[in-house]
Design a protein around this motif. Structure first.
Motif, PDB file in Angstrom:
ATOM      1  N   LYS A  80       0.842  -1.197   0.000  1.00  0.00           N
ATOM      2  CA  LYS A  80       0.000   0.000   0.000  1.00  0.00           C
ATOM      3  C   LYS A  80       0.883   1.256   0.000  1.00  0.00           C
ATOM      4  N   THR A  81       0.493   2.231  -0.787  1.00  0.00           N
ATOM      5  CA  THR A  81       1.262   3.481  -0.902  1.00  0.00           C
ATOM      6  C   THR A  81       0.401   4.649  -0.451  1.00  0.00           C
ATOM      7  N   PHE A  82       0.995   5.535   0.344  1.00  0.00           N
ATOM      8  CA  PHE A  82       0.272   6.757   0.689  1.00  0.00           C
ATOM      9  C   PHE A  82       1.200   7.950   0.573  1.00  0.00           C
ATOM     10  N   GLU A  83       0.615   9.078   0.198  1.00  0.00           N
ATOM     11  CA  GLU A  83       1.404  10.288  -0.006  1.00  0.00           C
ATOM     12  C   GLU A  83       1.605  11.006   1.322  1.00  0.00           C
ATOM     13  N   LEU A  84       2.802  11.506   1.530  1.00  0.00           N
ATOM     14  CA  LEU A  84       3.059  12.378   2.680  1.00  0.00           C
ATOM     15  C   LEU A  84       2.722  13.795   2.228  1.00  0.00           C
ATOM     16  N   GLU A  85       1.603  14.302   2.722  1.00  0.00           N
ATOM     17  CA  GLU A  85       1.126  15.605   2.262  1.00  0.00           C
ATOM     18  C   GLU A  85       2.048  16.725   2.751  1.00  0.00           C
ATOM     19  N   ASN A  86       2.166  17.742   1.918  1.00  0.00           N
ATOM     20  CA  ASN A  86       2.820  19.001   2.306  1.00  0.00           C
ATOM     21  C   ASN A  86       4.310  18.857   2.604  1.00  0.00           C
ATOM     22  N   ILE A  87       4.979  17.935   1.907  1.00  0.00           N
ATOM     23  CA  ILE A  87       6.442  17.929   1.965  1.00  0.00           C
ATOM     24  C   ILE A  87       6.932  18.622   0.704  1.00  0.00           C
ATOM     25  N   TYR A  88       7.454  19.824   0.878  1.00  0.00           N
ATOM     26  CA  TYR A  88       7.930  20.591  -0.264  1.00  0.00           C
ATOM     27  C   TYR A  88       9.429  20.811  -0.142  1.00  0.00           C
ATOM     28  N   TYR A  89      10.070  20.851  -1.298  1.00  0.00           N
ATOM     29  CA  TYR A  89      11.496  21.160  -1.365  1.00  0.00           C
ATOM     30  C   TYR A  89      11.651  22.455  -2.147  1.00  0.00           C
ATOM     31  N   ASP A  90      12.653  23.234  -1.777  1.00  0.00           N
ATOM     32  CA  ASP A  90      12.930  24.426  -2.562  1.00  0.00           C
ATOM     33  C   ASP A  90      13.423  24.006  -3.946  1.00  0.00           C
ATOM     34  N   PHE A  91      13.206  24.895  -4.925  1.00  0.00           N
ATOM     35  CA  PHE A  91      13.569  24.578  -6.309  1.00  0.00           C
ATOM     36  C   PHE A  91      15.020  24.136  -6.385  1.00  0.00           C
ATOM     37  N   ASP A  92      15.230  22.957  -6.991  1.00  0.00           N
ATOM     38  CA  ASP A  92      16.583  22.461  -7.233  1.00  0.00           C
ATOM     39  C   ASP A  92      17.328  22.069  -5.957  1.00  0.00           C
TER      40      ASP A  92
END
Length: 197
Positions: A80-92
């Motif tokens: 089963k796969t679930f997304e970790l919401e709201n994990i953002y990385y800065d560009f590059d």
């Protein structure tokens, strides 16, 4: 699947425990109920979400059998796969931002609460930039997330870091397809897949 060995507890209307037993090999259980009373039945088993149901004998004058079914869903299922919401990385970049660390701390709790759980942590990019570049960037991001979890006390051998780059897009925004920033954002995601539970 009928769940044998689940703990089933019978509570009365005042939330006092009346009786407790385990479900049998067929996943079934039975209690003898008194007249004119309300009850709650609670089913529990490790690695499963609990379920409860209400039942009452109000207005029943002769002996009868009341049926109740409890549905105990697995907390995690292999594959089963679930997304970790709201994990953002800065560009590059692949460093873990404070807002992403807060989300990963939730995963730390999950891994601590479920000591047999092993996961693949994967990072995905949008289609902008070359395929090879995106694969390398996503691998660094997945590894950075795993390294963060290790720094919080989770054993490294419980986690696999995998960067899929742009190979698993969730929409049609592939190379050369005009898309909005929101559509591209949907592809920039971090996912957890259950390997062992």
């Amino acid at each position: 699947e009928r769940l044998a060995g689940a703990s089933v507890t019978l509570y009365d209307g005042n939330r006092e425990i009346v009786a407790r037993k385990s479900s049998d090999g067929e996943g079934a259980f039975e209690f003898v109920l008194d007249r004119d009373r309300s009850y709650t039945v609670l089913g529990q088993k490790e690695k499963y979400h609990a379920d409860s149901a209400k039942v009452n004998t109000l207005g029943i004058t002769k002996s009868d059998t009341l049926e109740v079914a409890l549905l105990l869903e697995p907390v995690f299922e292999v594959g089963k796969t679930f997304e970790l919401e709201n994990i953002y990385y800065d560009f590059d970049k692949h460093n873990i931002r404070p807002d992403a660390a807060a989300v990963l701390d939730e995963l730390v709790r999950t891994l601590r609460d479920n000591p047999t759980l092993k996961i693949e942590l994967s990072s995905h990019t949008d289609s902008r930039g070359s395929d090879a570049y995106n694969e390398a960037l996503s691998q660094r991001r997945a590894q950075a997330a795993v390294d963060y979890l290790v720094s919080r006390g989770i054993a490294r051998d419980r986690m696999v870091a995998k960067g899929y780059g742009e190979t698993r897009l969730v929409n049609d925004c592939g190379n050369g397809v005009p898309c909005s920033s929101e559509q591209h954002q949907a592809n920039r995601r971090t996912e957890v897949t259950v390997l062992v539970y």
